[in-house]
Structure formats: C-alpha cells, structure tokens
Design a protein around this motif. Structure first.
Motif, PDB file in Angstrom:
ATOM      1  N   UNK A 127       0.802  -1.262   0.055  1.00 32.13           N
ATOM      2  CA  UNK A 127       0.103   0.270  -0.206  1.00 32.13           C
ATOM      3  C   UNK A 127       1.026   1.372   0.320  1.00 32.13           C
ATOM      4  N   UNK A 128       0.490   1.873   0.936  1.00 37.45           N
ATOM      5  CA  UNK A 128       1.096   3.376   1.518  1.00 37.45           C
ATOM      6  C   UNK A 128       3.033   2.628   1.958  1.00 37.45           C
ATOM      7  N   UNK A 129       3.575   3.235   1.626  1.00 34.38           N
ATOM      8  CA  UNK A 129       4.272   4.854   0.709  1.00 34.38           C
ATOM      9  C   UNK A 129       4.664   4.086  -0.580  1.00 34.38           C
ATOM     10  N   UNK A 130       4.949   5.107  -1.522  1.00 35.64           N
ATOM     11  CA  UNK A 130       5.438   4.449  -2.623  1.00 35.64           C
ATOM     12  C   UNK A 130       7.153   4.849  -2.705  1.00 35.64           C
ATOM     13  N   UNK A 131       8.167   5.070  -2.097  1.00 37.30           N
ATOM     14  CA  UNK A 131       9.118   5.599  -2.045  1.00 37.30           C
ATOM     15  C   UNK A 131      10.560   4.133  -2.535  1.00 37.30           C
ATOM     16  N   UNK A 132       9.758   3.376  -1.754  1.00 38.64           N
ATOM     17  CA  UNK A 132      10.654   1.963  -2.594  1.00 38.64           C
ATOM     18  C   UNK A 132      10.340   1.226  -3.129  1.00 38.64           C
ATOM     19  N   UNK A 133       9.234   1.382  -3.946  1.00 38.99           N
ATOM     20  CA  UNK A 133       8.646   0.775  -5.124  1.00 38.99           C
ATOM     21  C   UNK A 133       9.507   0.089  -5.907  1.00 38.99           C
ATOM     22  N   UNK A 134      10.249   0.601  -6.380  1.00 41.94           N
ATOM     23  CA  UNK A 134      11.264   0.160  -6.954  1.00 41.94           C
ATOM     24  C   UNK A 134      12.086  -1.067  -7.321  1.00 41.94           C
ATOM     25  N   UNK A 135      12.391  -0.546  -5.999  1.00 39.24           N
ATOM     26  CA  UNK A 135      13.301  -1.783  -5.698  1.00 39.24           C
ATOM     27  C   UNK A 135      12.644  -3.148  -5.273  1.00 39.24           C
ATOM     28  N   UNK A 147       4.021 -12.512  -8.916  1.00 39.39           N
ATOM     29  CA  UNK A 147       2.629 -11.454  -8.819  1.00 39.39           C
ATOM     30  C   UNK A 147       3.277 -10.205  -7.634  1.00 39.39           C
ATOM     31  N   UNK A 148       3.080  -9.389  -7.948  1.00 40.22           N
ATOM     32  CA  UNK A 148       3.501  -7.969  -8.061  1.00 40.22           C
ATOM     33  C   UNK A 148       2.479  -7.836  -7.485  1.00 40.22           C
ATOM     34  N   UNK A 149       1.647  -6.130  -6.820  1.00 40.53           N
ATOM     35  CA  UNK A 149       0.618  -5.928  -6.720  1.00 40.53           C
ATOM     36  C   UNK A 149       0.527  -4.778  -5.862  1.00 40.53           C
ATOM     37  N   UNK A 150       0.260  -3.242  -6.100  1.00 38.88           N
ATOM     38  CA  UNK A 150       0.575  -2.245  -5.301  1.00 38.88           C
ATOM     39  C   UNK A 150      -1.382  -2.235  -5.208  1.00 38.88           C
ATOM     40  N   UNK A 151      -1.114  -0.586  -4.618  1.00 35.35           N
ATOM     41  CA  UNK A 151      -2.759  -0.060  -4.114  1.00 35.35           C
ATOM     42  C   UNK A 151      -2.953   0.928  -5.484  1.00 35.35           C
ATOM     43  N   UNK A 152      -1.957   0.803  -6.324  1.00 32.90           N
ATOM     44  CA  UNK A 152      -2.383   1.190  -7.738  1.00 32.90           C
ATOM     45  C   UNK A 152      -3.704   0.609  -8.757  1.00 32.90           C
ATOM     46  N   UNK A 153      -3.970  -1.175  -8.083  1.00 35.34           N
ATOM     47  CA  UNK A 153      -5.180  -2.032  -8.145  1.00 35.34           C
ATOM     48  C   UNK A 153      -6.140  -0.359  -8.305  1.00 35.34           C
ATOM     49  N   UNK A 154      -6.673  -0.588  -7.367  1.00 35.23           N
ATOM     50  CA  UNK A 154      -8.136   0.572  -7.390  1.00 35.23           C
ATOM     51  C   UNK A 154      -7.630   1.960  -7.225  1.00 35.23           C
ATOM     52  N   UNK A 155      -6.275   2.178  -7.478  1.00 34.77           N
ATOM     53  CA  UNK A 155      -6.297   3.682  -7.206  1.00 34.77           C
ATOM     54  C   UNK A 155      -5.616   4.636  -8.462  1.00 34.77           C
ATOM     55  N   UNK A 156      -5.499   5.264  -9.270  1.00 31.36           N
ATOM     56  CA  UNK A 156      -4.802   6.447 -10.300  1.00 31.36           C
ATOM     57  C   UNK A 156      -4.767   5.507 -11.132  1.00 31.36           C
ATOM     58  N   UNK A 412       3.593  -4.939   1.987  1.00 25.42           N
ATOM     59  CA  UNK A 412       4.660  -4.120   2.975  1.00 25.42           C
ATOM     60  C   UNK A 412       3.500  -2.761   2.327  1.00 25.42           C
ATOM     61  N   UNK A 413       3.326  -2.948   4.210  1.00 30.24           N
ATOM     62  CA  UNK A 413       1.640  -1.996   4.027  1.00 30.24           C
ATOM     63  C   UNK A 413       0.944  -2.103   4.028  1.00 30.24           C
ATOM     64  N   UNK A 414       0.560  -3.681   4.045  1.00 30.03           N
ATOM     65  CA  UNK A 414      -0.503  -4.162   2.913  1.00 30.03           C
ATOM     66  C   UNK A 414      -1.819  -3.782   3.467  1.00 30.03           C
ATOM     67  N   UNK A 415      -2.624  -3.080   3.168  1.00 30.20           N
ATOM     68  CA  UNK A 415      -4.033  -2.519   4.102  1.00 30.20           C
ATOM     69  C   UNK A 415      -5.427  -3.194   2.746  1.00 30.20           C
ATOM     70  N   UNK A 442       0.163  -1.271  14.532  1.00 32.21           N
ATOM     71  CA  UNK A 442      -0.172  -2.281  15.004  1.00 32.21           C
ATOM     72  C   UNK A 442      -1.676  -2.688  13.939  1.00 32.21           C
ATOM     73  N   UNK A 443      -1.688  -2.549  12.837  1.00 32.80           N
ATOM     74  CA  UNK A 443      -2.758  -2.034  11.912  1.00 32.80           C
ATOM     75  C   UNK A 443      -3.851  -3.061  11.700  1.00 32.80           C
ATOM     76  N   UNK A 444      -4.791  -2.651  11.104  1.00 32.14           N
ATOM     77  CA  UNK A 444      -5.960  -4.079  11.511  1.00 32.14           C
ATOM     78  C   UNK A 444      -5.684  -5.017  10.602  1.00 32.14           C
ATOM     79  N   UNK A 445      -4.942  -4.360   9.362  1.00 35.68           N
ATOM     80  CA  UNK A 445      -4.383  -6.164   8.557  1.00 35.68           C
ATOM     81  C   UNK A 445      -2.647  -6.639   8.986  1.00 35.68           C
ATOM     82  N   UNK A 446      -2.289  -5.990  10.245  1.00 35.65           N
ATOM     83  CA  UNK A 446      -1.093  -6.731  10.825  1.00 35.65           C
ATOM     84  C   UNK A 446      -1.774  -7.531  11.584  1.00 35.65           C
TER      85      UNK A 446
END
Length: 712
Positions: A127-135, A147-156, A412-415, A442-446
């Motif tokens: 999910x967020x953030x995006x700064x590390x995504x290419x790495x 199977x790499x996915x991001x929050x882009x599957x719902x946003x932008x 990584x920050x999965x929501x 400690x999020x709902x997902x975590x």
C-alpha cells in the motif's frame, strides 16, 4: 556562523536552546505531493514541523495532513520490534523476536513455498508509501514471482490506462496559461492542496472555471462560474453530450482533428445519440447549465481539464468516462498547446522532472514470464501496460486455487481495507500458510500476519525524490529510527541476503539502485546528499510545448485516438469498445427488484480534509475532527426514513454492512449516501462487491454501487 545557524536564529528567538531545523519531506500523500518540511528537533525528538519556504515545489505550504507528521510518527501504537504471532489470526497476540529470527523464519518459509509450489505461489503486495517501489518490485522478480501488486489496482492506474489508450501516459492542465478550466471532481481544499493557488490566480486574472462534482464543495462554492452538480456516475454521458453540442455548433477544431487525431468519424457518429435533453435526464442537470459550461470550454480557449486520480474511474464505466473527457480536449484542439493539457513523460515514481530515468529497466531486468500473473486474461487493457498484478479479486484467487495456489503473502504496508468486500479476503487467509506484513503501526491488517516487521517514517530515513522543473533530492533522517524500526529498503536488502537472492545490484542496497536508475541525470546519490534542498539535475530539461504534436502520440496510430486501436484488439474476445461509450452500471440502471431492495446510490471513500485513506484515523489530532464514522444523507431522504442527525444507522448491501452515525447534508443529491473510508470499526469497503469491476481495468465500483440504509 553556518547557513543553518543563521536560519535557526532567524526562525527561533534565543537559538542557543539546542533546537535544530532540519530539512525533510512529507510522505503522507505520496508520490503526487511530497512537500518540503522544516522539522524542529531537540535532543533527537521532533518538536514541530512547518513547510519549507525555499522548497521549489510547495514553497512553504503544507496541508492539514502534513501538519500532523509529528503526531503521526509518535503514535502510541508504533511497532517497536519484530513480532511473531502467538494467538489466532486477527487476535492481535504477538511475541517480540529479533531481526535475525524474523529474517531467518521469513526466508525459510518463503523459499519452502517456492520449492514446493513455485515462486508464483507467493504473492507480494504493498500500500502506501511508494518511495521504495522500484526496489521492492526488483526484489519480487529476483525471487521469481510474477505476482507483485500495489494499491494502484484501486487507485490512479485506471486514469493512466485511459490516457495511454487515447494519447499518452501522462498529461496535465496548464492552468497558468489557460482561459478556462473544466475541473472534474476537483476538491483542492481536501486533496492536492497546492492546486488551489493556481486556480485562485486563474480566477483573479478573469479566467473562467467550470466545476463538475456530485457534491457541493468549498471549491465549487468559491471558484465556479458554472457549477454542474451532477448525478454520481454519469460524467461519461455528460462528456459525450458536450461533444455533440460542440459539433452541432461548429466549435470543434477541425484542423487539429484532421492533422492529429484518429477515429473521429466513428466518434462523431456515436455522440449523436447524446442530445441535450437525454443528457439532462441522465445527469440530473439543467439544460442551460450544460450549454453554458460547454460554450465556455469550447469558445473561451485555450481551455484545459483537471482530473481526479480515482473518483471518476472507481466505477463500472470509469475507464470510458475518463476517455470521454479526454476526447473533449481532442475535439477542441486543447492538447499540447499553451493553456491546454500538456503531455509529459514521467521521470521517477510517476513524477515528471524533465529526465528519462531507467526505472522500468531496473525492475524489469529480473522479470519472469509476466503472462503467468493471475487474472492475466481477464483484464487485457490492464496487462497491456502494467507490470503488476491486478489484485482486486485476490480473495477469489486464493479461495479457488486457480491458476495456482497462493500459499504465502508478503505485504509492505498492506491494507485490507483497500479491497472491496474485505471480509472475504480475511476469510481467504485460512488458505494461506504464511503471511508477513511490514508497517509502522499495529494496523487491522497486521493483526492477521504471522510475522510483523517495524518500518520507519520518512523523517527517520533517507530517500530519493524528483520534482517538476528538473529537481531531485536525497533526504537525510532528521531523527534516528524509533525503537528497532528500519527503512523499508534496508529490510528488503537484508532479507534478500537471508534468502540468498541472486542479484548483486539489489544486495548493494537502495543507494546503488538509485544511482543505476538515475544514471545520466548528471548527479550521483552522494552529490544529491550534499544539499538539504532539491537541486537541479544538470541533464534534465523541460519538454517544449508542441513536442508531442511534432513527434506523435504514443498510440499505435501515433495520433490522438477517439477510437482506440489497443482496445479494438479485445473488442471481439472481451466485448470491449474502442469508442468512449457510456454504459450505465447497475448502480444507475439496476433491475427493478434490485433497485427496490437497494434504492440508494453509494459513494464509498469520499475525501475528508483531515486524513488520507486509513493513514491518519488513529492520530488524535485527526480523529478529533471527525471522531466517529458517518454516512452523509440528504435531509429529504432522512425525513422519509425518520432518521435524524447523529442517529445510528446501518448501511448495507448484499456484500456486507457497517453501522455509522447519520450526518444530514444538502451538499449531496437525494437518493445518494456517502461514507468516508479508512475507519476500522466501519470499513465501508466491505459494503462494495468485489465482483462489481470495470471490465477494462478491474477497478472496483467504490464510487458507484447500490445500498440501503436503515435506522438501528
């Protein structure tokens, strides 16, 4: 006296107090806005944050969310150490472990799944953030999974896909030189706050502004010369109706159309059916207002359009809605001209900075066979352009075991709350052998993870960013990472060593990867790090206006495409239309039985000014602004249902329900309810079906589904 000392003395009376003013950036809204911050630090602790006046991007301005950085970082539920689950999934019972223990267990279990089922049976997401995504993206491919996915599957991303199929990947409004701005679903006071200043300047010099929104907003009240209070989900019909008016009145730029566009005849024939009376019925708008808004846009040029990243595309017809709006620009020739919408080329992390980096080459160097991604055949437009999985129906893939079993998740920050019908995904975890999540809190997902890893915030790490105008910056930590937290890229690099991934560049670490990606910009990471502020990249240069018209668009025809050649490839096999058609979703045109049972139009995830998605709901400052989740309902509907302000009500659909407090407002249409997203105790995503998807992009119908409401 150093320059920093002079600045401290200028800012702080009695600067011998030991307070330092350090430079950083706000990554709460990333990557679209990453405003420069002045961070006041004493004894290793942050006292407050302000905008950086000399920053070339935000020039000292920050929004309500940015002002909460200190409270966000020092939340009481920061994860302090790596954790291992000891209770049932979701119970939230964990024991602390060392980083070495965490890495060893993760490496052993992910590699075991790879050996037993294949690398694709491990799904990686973020999910967020995006700064590390290419790495992170390269890490996944180095492991061998597609199977790499991001929050882009719902946003932008759906907006980007519509851009790609019509003209080019990215383009933005040249508000500084326009005469007329047509702002679709624009609410700059709540999102993209820096755009407000540009619009204020446009208004001050006598420019005209048309605001199109399904709710009355501060932006519509303050700026609109014409406000089209449109019925939700009908923007595509409005755009097609405007096109007919433009053609009927001879306002189209026929020279531009002949020279630079493809498929005009088919498009012009299609829009004939959208006469003014029909469009008014569909949209709920006044005929005279539609006519005046169209006249301003078509005759008071140059004109441009502002787009929302997600609002218009999170519906069944969203992809084609965005294309229909783009076609208004092509029809009037307001593309690649001063004051129109200017094509741009992204440099890094979806931001244009006048330089072509090697971002995609970097992560694609290790790419497996991407045709093996799950759902590859279901959403062909998505997979034409995206090097990541459309994971919106991840739950179905896990539960069915098709096309292969998913046995492990690495987040990584999965929501979970970004997924529609969220409880279905939670249930699917019963089929998962191993789940890791990395987060600050400690999020709902975590709480459902087997291993939880503590990462740090943007103020506790260094990271690379680019800005429009040819700027780049590599920030420095303003404080040390709290507790045992680490930066996301350090975690991935160290884990890659434990997993024995065969990738020397990845194992060198984040800075080496940034140097590879930005090679040729004229500066290295070490040189960027010598400045606390963004610096001009010597080899960056703005693309002159008119370049795309001279060199051609990035479509198969090389022209602006009213009729999309890419979509046409899938017309027979998938029933997709190359024209920007308007097809009502069941939210607009349901069966009579369904409409009676679920008569309300639901817009899930509307913006509120104090938070972004679910990131700030647990920050006390933010929570105080709207402490309880609410459903906005028109007073006329509330009166009919005997609902009063503050009453507990249930918002429900066949997919699920939430209990929230009623908030009566005349800012929305009758028959419509709106609920902000991100509240764990009232997760509105649960009410939206994961099967109500845009057939072109897979986007969920967050802004266009049906529900009912009743008093509890």
């Amino acid at each position: 006296m150093t320059e920093l000392e002079r600045k401290i003395k200028a800012k702080i009376p009695g600067a011998d107090t030991g307070i330092e003013v350090k430079k950083s950036l706000c990554a709460i809204c990333s990557p679209g806005n990453h405003c420069g911050l002045d961070v006041y630090v004493k004894d290793g602790k942050i006292l407050k944050v302000e905008g950086t006046p000399e920053h070339p991007y935000n020039q000292g301005h920050i929004c309500t969310k940015g002002a909460m950085n200190r409270a966000y970082i020092y939340r009481k539920d920061r994860i302090r150490t790596p954790l291992r689950r000891v209770g049932k999934r979701g119970e939230g019972k964990f024991e602390p472990i060392t980083w070495e223990e965490a890495y060893a267990e993760i490496a052993e279990k992910l590699n075991r799944v790879k050996d037993d089922y294949g690398a694709n049976s491990v799904a990686f997401t973020t999910g967020y953030c995006k700064w590390y995504r290419p790495y992170y993206h390269r890490f996944v491919y180095a492991f061998g999974s597609v199977n790499y996915s991001t929050d882009d599957c719902t946003c932008y991303r759906a907006m980007v896909l519509a851009n790609e199929c019509t003209m080019c990947r990215a383009q933005g409004p040249d508000i500084a030189h326009t005469n007329t701005l047509m702002a679709w679903a624009w609410g700059g006071f709540y999102s993209d706050h820096l755009s407000v200043g540009e619009v204020e300047e446009l208004k001050a010099r006598g420019g005209k502004i048309v605001v199109i929104d399904s709710r009355i907003t501060r932006a519509s009240q303050r700026f609109a010369d014409v406000f089209l209070h449109i019925r939700p989900g009908t923007d595509g019909a409005l755009a097609l109706g405007m096109a007919k008016i433009i053609l009927d009145n001879g306002w189209a730029d026929m020279d531009f159309i002949r020279r630079y566009t493809y498929g005009f005849e088919e498009y012009a024939a299609y829009v004939k059916q959208f006469d003014l009376e029909r469009v008014a019925r569909i949209t709920g708008l006044n005929l005279a207002d539609i006519m005046e808004a169209t006249r301003l846009f078509a005759t008071n040029g140059p004109a441009c359009c502002n787009f929302s990243a997600s609002t218009l595309t999170q519906q069944y017809n969203g992809f084609q809605t965005h294309r229909a709006i783009l076609c208004l620009l092509g029809l009037t020739g307001n593309i690649d001209r001063p004051g129109g919408n200017i094509p741009s080329s992204n440099t890094y992390l979806c931001r244009p900075a006048g330089f072509k980096s090697r971002e995609s080459q970097y992560y694609m160097e290790k790419a497996p066979d991407l045709t093996q991604m799950f759902l590859y055949d279901k959403f062909p437009i998505w997979y034409e352009y995206c090097h990541e999985t459309q994971a919106i129906t991840l739950a179905d893939v896990i539960l069915s075991g098709e096309p292969y079993p998913i046995k492990a998740l690495y987040g990584v920050g999965m929501n979970f709350k970004m997924y529609p019908q969220t409880d279905k995904l939670v249930k699917a975890l019963d089929q998962i052998d191993f789940f890791v999540n990395t987060d600050l809190f400690m999020t709902y997902t975590s709480k459902f993870a087997d291993i939880v890893l503590p990462c740090c915030s943007s103020l506790e790490r260094g990271e690379f960013k680019v800005y429009p105008g040819g700027y780049g910056v590599y920030t420095k930590p303003v404080i040390q990472p709290l507790y045992e937290s680490k930066s996301d890229t350090d975690i991935l690099c160290e884990l890659a060593r434990y997993m024995e991934l065969d990738d020397p560049l990845l194992l060198e670490g984040y800075e080496a990867s940034v140097d590879y990606i930005m090679q040729g910009c004229g500066l290295t990471v070490e040189q960027f790090k010598q400045s606390d502020l963004p610096v001009k990249m010597p080899n960056a240069a703005p693309t002159p206006v008119g370049t795309t018209l001279r060199n051609g668009f990035t479509t198969p025809s090389g022209k602006f495409e009213f009729y999309s050649n890419v979509v046409a490839r899938y017309e027979k096999s998938h029933g997709l239309s190359p024209l920007p058609v308007y097809i009502p979703s069941f939210a607009d045109d349901p069966s009579p039985e369904f409409a009676r049972e679920y008569p309300f139009f639901l817009s899930a995830g509307c913006r509120i000014p104090n938070t972004l998605h679910s990131r700030l709901h647990e920050v006390p400052w933010s929570r105080a602004i709207r402490p309880e989740p609410m459903v906005e309902i028109h007073p006329d509907d509330a009166r009919r249902l005997d609902i009063h302000d503050g009453d507990l009500v249930e918002v429900y659909s066949p997919s699920g329900s939430v209990t929230v407090k009623a908030m009566l407002t005349r800012r929305i249409h009758t028959g419509t309810v709106e609920v902000a997203h991100g509240y764990t105790e009232a997760n509105i995503s649960q009410v939206v079906s994961d099967q109500h998807q845009n057939p072109y992009t897979g986007f969920p119908g967050y802004k266009a589904s049906r529900c009912n409401i009743r008093k509890v």
